[in-house]
Design an enzyme around this catalytic site. Structure first.
Site, PDB file in Angstrom:
ATOM      1  N   GLN A  71      -4.148  -1.719  10.143  1.00 46.95           N
ATOM      2  CA  GLN A  71      -4.219  -3.062   9.370  1.00 46.95           C
ATOM      3  C   GLN A  71      -4.705  -4.012  10.407  1.00 46.95           C
ATOM      4  OE1 GLN A  71      -3.190  -3.574   6.154  1.00 46.95           O
ATOM      5  NE2 GLN A  71      -3.960  -5.602   6.452  1.00 46.95           N
TER       6      GLN A  71
ATOM      7  N   ASP B 191     -10.924   2.652   5.037  1.00 44.63           N
ATOM      8  CA  ASP B 191     -11.400   1.452   4.768  1.00 44.63           C
ATOM      9  C   ASP B 191     -12.956   1.261   4.663  1.00 44.63           C
ATOM     10  OD1 ASP B 191      -9.533  -0.330   4.479  1.00 44.63           O
ATOM     11  OD2 ASP B 191      -8.521  -0.300   6.319  1.00 44.63           O
TER      12      ASP B 191
ATOM     13  N   LYS C 277       0.757  -1.265  -0.115  1.00 45.59           N
ATOM     14  CA  LYS C 277       0.059   0.054   0.192  1.00 45.59           C
ATOM     15  C   LYS C 277       0.975   1.215  -0.134  1.00 45.59           C
ATOM     16  CE  LYS C 277      -3.484  -2.545   2.306  1.00 45.59           C
ATOM     17  NZ  LYS C 277      -4.334  -2.962   3.674  1.00 45.59           N
TER      18      LYS C 277
END
Ligand code: NAP
Length: 290
Positions: free
Chosen positions: A97, A120, A53
């Site tokens: 994460q 997200d 990412k």
């Protein structure tokens, strides 16, 4: 043989579009969209995802920082970092994460991220907005699947979609997106007839055979076999399973002989997920900075 839904190629196209919009903003004197990734502990897969990412951000003109914290980090230390990132004007998107170490309460962390930076789309406010048809962001993996279908001109409206898997990250939000009526506020909605299958579904094979579009998001290599697929159906394989040294999806290779379209693993949904994260970070910068 099925037409390949080539996520790698499509991701490159969409990333080019994103990079052009980022460059326009920078030329206009605006801050580059900034992503802050937070990683707690030593999970090797998580380190790999965050590296990918970070690299993708830097390659397309976005600002990116990675906060690597030790396994023994407390919830309150993590919440302090999130408070700082919430207030930092160079950060437009915050990504924690998952999975987090077991001693950290995931829900409290997800809720601490200010919803305008929740790229997200895990915060309950953003889940509520998505469900009621006013998304602030589309969640990355479901949005990647929808983009793959749309840009390869797979007919979706009115079709039978079967999604195998009902997780909060993939199956459930994808079902919401594909069942909804498209509007100006919700352009990625699919207008499809959606069935969601899971581990308690009776006769999974018969349910899957109904699908014009079959989406597998389970995490079991080769769960979906050729006899479960309607000839000519579009099959999207979200699964990523480590088998020996290779990555395999949830869809058995012989499905390619029956399906009309098929997304490969690797090179299908995976690159699209990261691309839609860049897309959301740019969208967050546009919403926050104008
Ligand atoms: P998850 O949270 O473990 O959910 C798996 C789902 O599959 C659950 O709903 C489960 O049912 C269902 N299931 C398990 N065994 C089944 C069976 N035998 N028959 C039918 N359904 C079954 O997983 P996830 O986070 O959604 O991820 C799914 C897969 O996608 C994983 O391989 C993951 O690595 C991959 N993934 C890939 C990307 C990408 O970018 N490529 C992104 C996210 C996830 P119950 O609800 O009844 O337990």
């Amino acid at each position: 043989m099925a037409q390949i839904l080539d996520g790698k190629a499509l991701a490159a196209t969409i990333r080019g579009e994103i990079a052009a919009r980022v460059a326009d903003r920078t030329r206009a004197g605006k801050r580059p969209p900034g992503l802050a990734a937070v990683l707690v502990g030593n999970d090797p897969a998580s380190h790999g995802y965050v590296r990918s990412k970070h690299k993708a951000c830097l390659e397309h003109g976005l600002h990116s920082t990675v906060h690597r914290l030790p396994e023994e980090t407390t919830s309150s230390q993590l919440l302090d970092l999130i408070d700082r990132l919430n207030a930092d004007p160079t950060v437009h998107g915050i990504l924690v994460q998952l999975p987090l170490p077991r001693h950290i309460e995931k829900e409290a962390i997800v809720r601490a991220i200010v919803p305008t930076k929740d790229v997200d789309c895990f915060h309950p406010e953003n889940v509520g907005r998505l469900t009621t048809g006013f998304p602030r962001f589309y969640p990355c993996t479901p949005h990647g699947v929808v983009q793959l279908l749309n840009r390869y001109n797979v007919p979706v409206a009115g079709r039978e979609v079967v999604i195998v898997g009902r997780s909060d990250i993939v199956g459930k939000p994808l079902a919401v997106m594909l069942m909804q009526k498209p509007t100006a506020d919700n352009p990625a909605a699919g207008d499809a007839t959606v069935t969601v299958a899971h581990s308690r579904t009776d006769n999974l094979a018969a349910v899957c055979r109904r699908a014009d579009i079959l989406i597998a998001a389970v995490g079991r290599a080769s769960l979906i076999t050729a006899d479960m697929v309607k000839p000519g159906a579009a099959v999207v394989d979200v699964g990523t399973n480590r088998v020996g040294h290779a990555w395999m999806g949830d869809v058995a290779p012989e499905v390619a002989a029956v399906a009309g379209w098929l997304s490969p693993v690797p090179g299908g949904v995976g690159p699209m997920t990261i691309t839609m994260l860049l897309y959301n970070t740019l969208a967050a910068a546009e919403q926050i900075d104008g």
